[in-house]
Design an enzyme around this catalytic site. Structure first.
Site, PDB file in Angstrom:
ATOM      1  N   LYS A  31      22.674   2.985  -2.783  1.00 17.83           N
ATOM      2  CA  LYS A  31      21.950   1.753  -2.879  1.00 17.83           C
ATOM      3  C   LYS A  31      21.424   1.877  -4.605  1.00 17.83           C
ATOM      4  CE  LYS A  31      18.244  -1.091  -1.724  1.00 17.83           C
ATOM      5  NZ  LYS A  31      16.544  -1.252  -1.310  1.00 17.83           N
ATOM      6  N   TRP A  75      21.449  -6.318   3.460  1.00 15.12           N
ATOM      7  CA  TRP A  75      20.026  -6.656   3.216  1.00 15.12           C
ATOM      8  C   TRP A  75      18.701  -7.039   2.635  1.00 15.12           C
ATOM      9  CZ3 TRP A  75      22.837  -3.440   7.519  1.00 15.12           C
ATOM     10  CH2 TRP A  75      23.497  -4.422   7.488  1.00 15.12           C
ATOM     11  N   HIS A  76      18.746  -6.604   1.388  1.00 14.86           N
ATOM     12  CA  HIS A  76      17.708  -6.251   0.506  1.00 14.86           C
ATOM     13  C   HIS A  76      17.331  -7.132  -0.136  1.00 14.86           C
ATOM     14  CE1 HIS A  76      17.646  -1.882   2.180  1.00 14.86           C
ATOM     15  NE2 HIS A  76      17.102  -2.694   3.097  1.00 14.86           N
ATOM     16  N   TYR A  77      17.693  -8.971  -0.474  1.00 11.69           N
ATOM     17  CA  TYR A  77      17.952 -10.124  -1.030  1.00 11.69           C
ATOM     18  C   TYR A  77      16.785 -10.378  -1.158  1.00 11.69           C
ATOM     19  CZ  TYR A  77      18.483 -12.066   3.550  1.00 11.69           C
ATOM     20  OH  TYR A  77      18.510 -12.685   4.661  1.00 11.69           O
ATOM     21  N   HIS A  78      16.401 -11.023  -2.254  1.00 13.71           N
ATOM     22  CA  HIS A  78      14.996 -11.059  -2.473  1.00 13.71           C
ATOM     23  C   HIS A  78      15.109 -12.287  -4.003  1.00 13.71           C
ATOM     24  CE1 HIS A  78      16.037  -7.355  -5.064  1.00 13.71           C
ATOM     25  NE2 HIS A  78      15.340  -8.104  -5.873  1.00 13.71           N
TER      26      HIS A  78
END
Length: 548
Positions: free
Chosen positions: A380, A482-485
């Site tokens: 990642k 799923w770590h969008y920001h």
């Protein structure tokens, strides 16, 4: 209670109305309710009593569920990467892989947060819902492989963000039961806290009358589970606020639907402009994930994320293995890397769609079960540096907006990915995973490269010394973790106190305000942020009331 139970007559007004009972919203609501009357509005249902949320064995089922009441709502970014957003009390903590790790102290400093209060807010979360994992064999192999590959030192079991290799916390307890941000509501004052489920907030209501220096948020309009509309209003007390905590997709979307955003775009959808701000929906980022599959002789024990290598090359190395064997389980899948949940990394992003996922699902039953025996090593990208935007498709809050992340647009993200894949190759060569393989001696790289890709499996490109082929591999196999920001950045949409610039009585407190993802996995810091800002707001308001 369900949203249909709401009656405006029962309450004159609330001190705080929080939109979104998720990772930040739940600890925020619990904290503010200790002194003030709080209404928490969540568009999804309860996580309790749903085995697919509560049990680690069933991790993948929620994310694969496309029904209207699913705790997860799928979306596909314009990049072609299939993604998901939470639609349940507890937010992402109700559907994620559970890993808990704090942000780097330099991240805290850059955010301008008070380090002392941060160091009180993390433990407030940890003592309620965080556990140490019983480390699975696959995770132990990653730990040993990372250390031999030079990702050192070994920092043991720790929540802290430290360079080297460590085992982090988890919100799954020793029985595999999930503890979510929703559990944090128990720390609130139940006389002051009201939680409504299936309450979809369509828009924020403003007082824009002349005489007000700037528009003031005074209430919200929401729809209940039967489609009926309701209005909830703030009390007249000075300091009462609407706080949007609807996540990195939901928060910028709600601001736009409420008339805060780029004027030209709002007019396109016949939305009255309350405040022109060209930055709403901009700066959307998602951390790219790439993975390598290692086949095993038997199905390894299921594990999600427990071990992490924090490299000095801007990459985090994690792992997952096996799949759930519960009676409810979707059999023969790849756990966290399953095509059923959108991780369809054998097809380049622009060719991915839900039809391709269905085709994979239909075909997999003809494959030998052994194809699914194995685990993944994941890479990642920290940050990332690439970013895109979010724009409305229509004016229905229940529909996904159009989101672009521009994965690997920034060359540094791409070079980091190459570094990550080369690190994984070094880990594979240490042979710490050889005990899992057919002949006990590991697999030569050539064999990993030439395996059938009928199943949902990524393979290292043939020439790992060829930078261009590795770069292509990164682009072709990118998926999400799923770590969008982003979308409501500090200094552009909100100020350092998370107050919406140019509006009174409105804040945004969640991952949409962040420029980069905190730590290896963000849930720890987003929950901390909810608690932290709750305490900050209480201190500010109580201090003002006391004339301090």
């Amino acid at each position: 209670m369900k949203a249909s139970s709401f009656s405006a007559i029962q309450h004159e007004g609330y001190d705080y109305i929080i939109v979104g009972g998720g990772t930040a919203g739940c600890p925020l609501a619990a904290t503010l309710s200790q002194k003030y009357k709080v209404l928490l509005l969540e568009r999804g249902g309860s996580p309790y009593g749903n085995r697919n949320i509560s049990y680690l064995d069933n991790f993948h089922i929620c994310l694969a569920d496309e029904s209207p009441n699913s705790p997860s709502q799928g979306f596909i970014s314009t990049d072609g990467v299939i993604n998901a957003r939470a639609r349940v009390l507890g937010g992402g903590t109700s559907v994620n892989a559970g890993f808990y790790s704090r942000a780097n102290p330099s991240y805290i400093q850059d955010a301008g947060w008070d380090a002392e209060l941060v160091n009180q807010s993390y433990p407030w979360i940890e003592e309620r819902i965080v556990y140490w994992p019983n480390i699975a064999p696959w995770q132990a192999a990653l730990r040993d492989g990372l250390l031999e590959a030079g990702v050192s030192p070994y920092n043991g079991y720790t929540y802290d963000h430290l360079f080297g290799t460590k085992v982090g916390g988890t919100i799954f307890d020793e029985t595999g039961y999930r503890h979510t941000a929703a559990n944090l509501l128990a720390a609130g004052n139940h006389n002051n806290l009201r939680v409504l489920l299936y309450a979809s907030v369509n828009r924020i209501i403003f007082n824009t009358k002349q005489g007000h220096r700037k528009p003031r948020a005074i209430g919200v309009e929401f729809k209940d589970e039967n489609g009926r509309h309701h209005h909830a209003f703030l009390s007249q007390s000075r300091g009462s606020e609407i706080i949007v905590s609807a996540g990195a997709i939901g928060s910028p979307q709600l601001l736009l639907l409420s008339g805060i955003g780029p004027g030209k775009e709002l007019k396109k959808h016949n939305i009255s402009v309350v405040l022109h701000n060209k930055h709403v929906g901009k700066g959307m980022s998602d951390n790219p994930l790439n993975s390598i599959f290692i086949p095993t002789k038997d199905a390894p024990k299921q594990s999600l994320i427990e071990t992490v290598g924090i490299t000095n090359g801007g990459v985090f190395i994690e792992a997952s293995s096996g799949f759930g064997q519960s009676p409810d389980s979707i059999h023969c899948h790849h756990g966290i890397m399953s095509a059923e949940i959108g991780q369809l990394s054998t097809i380049p992003p622009k060719h991915r769609n839900l039809g391709a996922v269905q085709k994979y699902v239909d075909n997999k039953y003809s494959l030998p079960k052994e194809v699914f025996h194995g685990g993944f090593i994941l890479s990642k990208i920290d940050g990332p540096l690439s970013s895109g935007n979010l724009v409305l498709v229509d004016t229905d809050i229940n529909n996904n907006p159009s989101v672009t992340f521009n994965y690997f647009q920034h060359p540094q993200d791409l070079s980091r990915c190459v570094y990550g894949i080369k690190t994984i190759e070094r880990i594979v060569k240490t042979n710490h995973f050889s005990n899992f393989t057919l002949n006990g001696s590991g697999y030569p790289m050539e064999m990993l490269l030439n395996m059938s890709i009928t199943a949902n499996i990524n393979l290292i490109p043939k020439h790992t010394n060829d930078i261009t082929s590795l770069e292509q591999f990164c682009r072709d196999t990118v998926v999400t973790i799923w770590h969008y920001h982003g979308g409501c950045h500090v200094g552009k949409v909100v100020d350092q106190w998370y107050r919406v610039i140019g509006i009174s009585g409105l804040r945004v407190i969640d991952g949409s305000t962040l420029f980069s993802s905190p730590g290896t996995n963000p849930q720890a810091t987003v929950m901390m942020m909810g608690r932290y800002m709750g305490v900050k707001i209480l201190r500010e308001r109580l201090g003002r009331a006391a004339g301090v």
